[in-house]
Design an enzyme around this catalytic site. Structure first.
Site, mmCIF file in Angstrom:
data_model
loop_
_atom_site.group_PDB
_atom_site.id
_atom_site.type_symbol
_atom_site.label_atom_id
_atom_site.label_comp_id
_atom_site.label_asym_id
_atom_site.label_seq_id
_atom_site.Cartn_x
_atom_site.Cartn_y
_atom_site.Cartn_z
ATOM 1 N N ASP A 8 5.060 -0.506 -4.695
ATOM 2 C CA ASP A 8 4.886 0.467 -3.609
ATOM 3 C C ASP A 8 4.937 -0.170 -2.198
ATOM 4 O O ASP A 8 3.986 -0.846 -1.791
ATOM 5 C CB ASP A 8 3.555 1.206 -3.737
ATOM 6 C CG ASP A 8 3.357 1.860 -5.106
ATOM 7 O OD1 ASP A 8 3.767 1.252 -6.117
ATOM 8 O OD2 ASP A 8 2.769 2.949 -5.157
ATOM 9 N N GLU A 39 7.189 5.271 -2.183
ATOM 10 C CA GLU A 39 6.412 6.484 -1.904
ATOM 11 C C GLU A 39 5.474 6.358 -0.715
ATOM 12 O O GLU A 39 5.015 7.370 -0.183
ATOM 13 C CB GLU A 39 5.609 6.910 -3.146
ATOM 14 C CG GLU A 39 4.455 5.970 -3.470
ATOM 15 C CD GLU A 39 3.281 6.675 -4.147
ATOM 16 O OE1 GLU A 39 3.384 7.869 -4.444
ATOM 17 O OE2 GLU A 39 2.260 6.007 -4.355
ATOM 18 N N ASN A 40 5.160 5.110 -0.311
ATOM 19 C CA ASN A 40 4.230 4.915 0.810
ATOM 20 C C ASN A 40 4.917 4.310 2.043
ATOM 21 O O ASN A 40 4.257 3.769 2.928
ATOM 22 C CB ASN A 40 3.083 3.992 0.402
ATOM 23 C CG ASN A 40 2.371 4.436 -0.854
ATOM 24 O OD1 ASN A 40 2.456 3.777 -1.887
ATOM 25 N ND2 ASN A 40 1.678 5.561 -0.788
ATOM 26 N N ASN A 67 3.319 10.299 -6.505
ATOM 27 C CA ASN A 67 2.588 11.479 -6.047
ATOM 28 C C ASN A 67 2.747 11.734 -4.544
ATOM 29 O O ASN A 67 2.546 12.850 -4.083
ATOM 30 C CB ASN A 67 1.100 11.350 -6.393
ATOM 31 C CG ASN A 67 0.497 10.076 -5.868
ATOM 32 O OD1 ASN A 67 0.992 8.978 -6.148
ATOM 33 N ND2 ASN A 67 -0.561 10.181 -5.094
ATOM 34 N N HIS A 68 3.135 10.702 -3.769
ATOM 35 C CA HIS A 68 3.315 10.903 -2.324
ATOM 36 C C HIS A 68 4.720 11.353 -1.939
ATOM 37 O O HIS A 68 5.035 11.440 -0.755
ATOM 38 C CB HIS A 68 2.976 9.619 -1.568
ATOM 39 C CG HIS A 68 1.499 9.359 -1.482
ATOM 40 N ND1 HIS A 68 0.647 10.174 -0.770
ATOM 41 C CD2 HIS A 68 0.726 8.403 -2.044
ATOM 42 C CE1 HIS A 68 -0.591 9.717 -0.889
ATOM 43 N NE2 HIS A 68 -0.579 8.641 -1.663
ATOM 44 N N HIS A 136 4.317 5.916 -12.792
ATOM 45 C CA HIS A 136 3.417 6.053 -11.655
ATOM 46 C C HIS A 136 2.156 6.750 -12.125
ATOM 47 O O HIS A 136 2.122 7.977 -12.265
ATOM 48 C CB HIS A 136 4.133 6.861 -10.568
ATOM 49 C CG HIS A 136 3.517 6.690 -9.226
ATOM 50 N ND1 HIS A 136 3.714 5.549 -8.471
ATOM 51 C CD2 HIS A 136 2.702 7.481 -8.506
ATOM 52 C CE1 HIS A 136 3.050 5.669 -7.339
ATOM 53 N NE2 HIS A 136 2.416 6.831 -7.335
ATOM 54 N N HIS A 161 1.355 2.695 -8.484
ATOM 55 C CA HIS A 161 0.377 3.669 -7.976
ATOM 56 C C HIS A 161 -1.003 3.086 -7.656
ATOM 57 O O HIS A 161 -1.597 3.495 -6.665
ATOM 58 C CB HIS A 161 0.211 4.875 -8.905
ATOM 59 C CG HIS A 161 -0.821 5.857 -8.432
ATOM 60 N ND1 HIS A 161 -0.644 6.630 -7.308
ATOM 61 C CD2 HIS A 161 -2.047 6.169 -8.914
ATOM 62 C CE1 HIS A 161 -1.719 7.393 -7.137
ATOM 63 N NE2 HIS A 161 -2.586 7.121 -8.085
#
Ligand SMILES: [Fe+2]
Ligand SMILES: [Fe+2]
Length: 243
Positions: A8, A39-40, A67-68, A136, A161
């Site tokens: 990530d 995702e981040n 999830n992001h 994830h 994650h």
């Protein structure tokens, strides 16, 4: 085939260390394919089309998310722009396979489909030999279980994650490279990427706070997987942490 998977990428510190280290990493490990979880990338929350394309320019071939994925609204149009266009760079940003297929309305609910059955369904359609899975997920038990479930059916299954790297990388008996969590590529002088004072404060007084990315102690966490292209099995997995 030698695959690099970067954990990530969190905010500017994560993007900067990728920019500084990726070229040498690819050369030193003779990497053929670079994957990363993005995702981040946008200050910890989601990814924008511009940031995705910056990361592609740095040498990343495919970005996974988690999830992001929907935190930045622009990404919805970006995904839509890839429809029917096999050469769109947006095709190289992946969203979780077990999210609801309908983009409208349901995606903000955390009701994902069963990842085990989703994996079965996808694998029944895939004919390629080299198959890489970014799982994830939060629970180590779920990730370990999925590793065993897919052993021998995928080249690698690597967790993301939690933003905390685990020390359990290995090639499972069936030939699947496995690691519970590859760890974050971002600022470690914080709490999983966020300024530590904010998170400690929240634990102390339970008040809502606006998360801001931490800045110090940037590290790049990744794994290098060596895979046999004819069988799709992994030969080795090596954990990488650069500062
Ligand atoms: Fe993350
Ligand atoms: Fe996540």
């Amino acid at each position: 085939m030698r695959i690099l998977f970067i954990g990530d990428i969190f905010g500017r510190p994560g993007r900067t260390i990728v920019r500084d280290k990726l070229k040498d990493l690819v050369r030193d490990h003779r990497i053929d394919l670079v994957l990363a979880n993005g995702e981040n990338a946008a200050a910890g929350f989601g990814i924008t089309p511009a940031l995705a394309e910056d990361l592609f320019d740095l040498g990343i071939d495919v970005l996974t998310t988690g999830n992001h994925v929907w935190d930045k609204r622009e990404i919805i149009d970006y995904f839509a722009s890839a429809d029917g266009n096999a050469h769109s760079p947006a095709r190289r940003v992946l969203r979780p396979a077990n999210y609801a297929k309908d983009l409208q309305g349901r995606v903000f609910m955390a009701s994902n489909d069963d990842p085990f059955r989703t994996a079965d369904e996808l694998l029944s359609k895939i004919t390629e030999k080299i198959i890489f899975v970014d799982l994830h997920a939060e629970a180590t038990s779920e990730k370990v279980a999925m590793g065993w479930y897919l052993d021998g059916r995928v080249t690698a299954l690597i967790g993301t994650h939690t933003h905390v790297p685990t020390a359990d990388e290995r090639v499972l008996p069936g030939g699947t490279a496995y690691m519970t969590d590859v760890g974050m590529t971002g600022p470690y002088e914080g709490v999983i990427g966020v300024k530590k004072e904010l998170i400690i404060g929240r634990f102390l007084n339970n008040m809502p706070v606006r998360f801001e990315p931490a800045t110090g102690d940037a590290r790049l966490c990744a794994v290098v997987i060596d895979a046999d292209e004819s069988s799709g099995k992994a030969r080795s997995i090596e954990r990488v942490m650069l500062t």
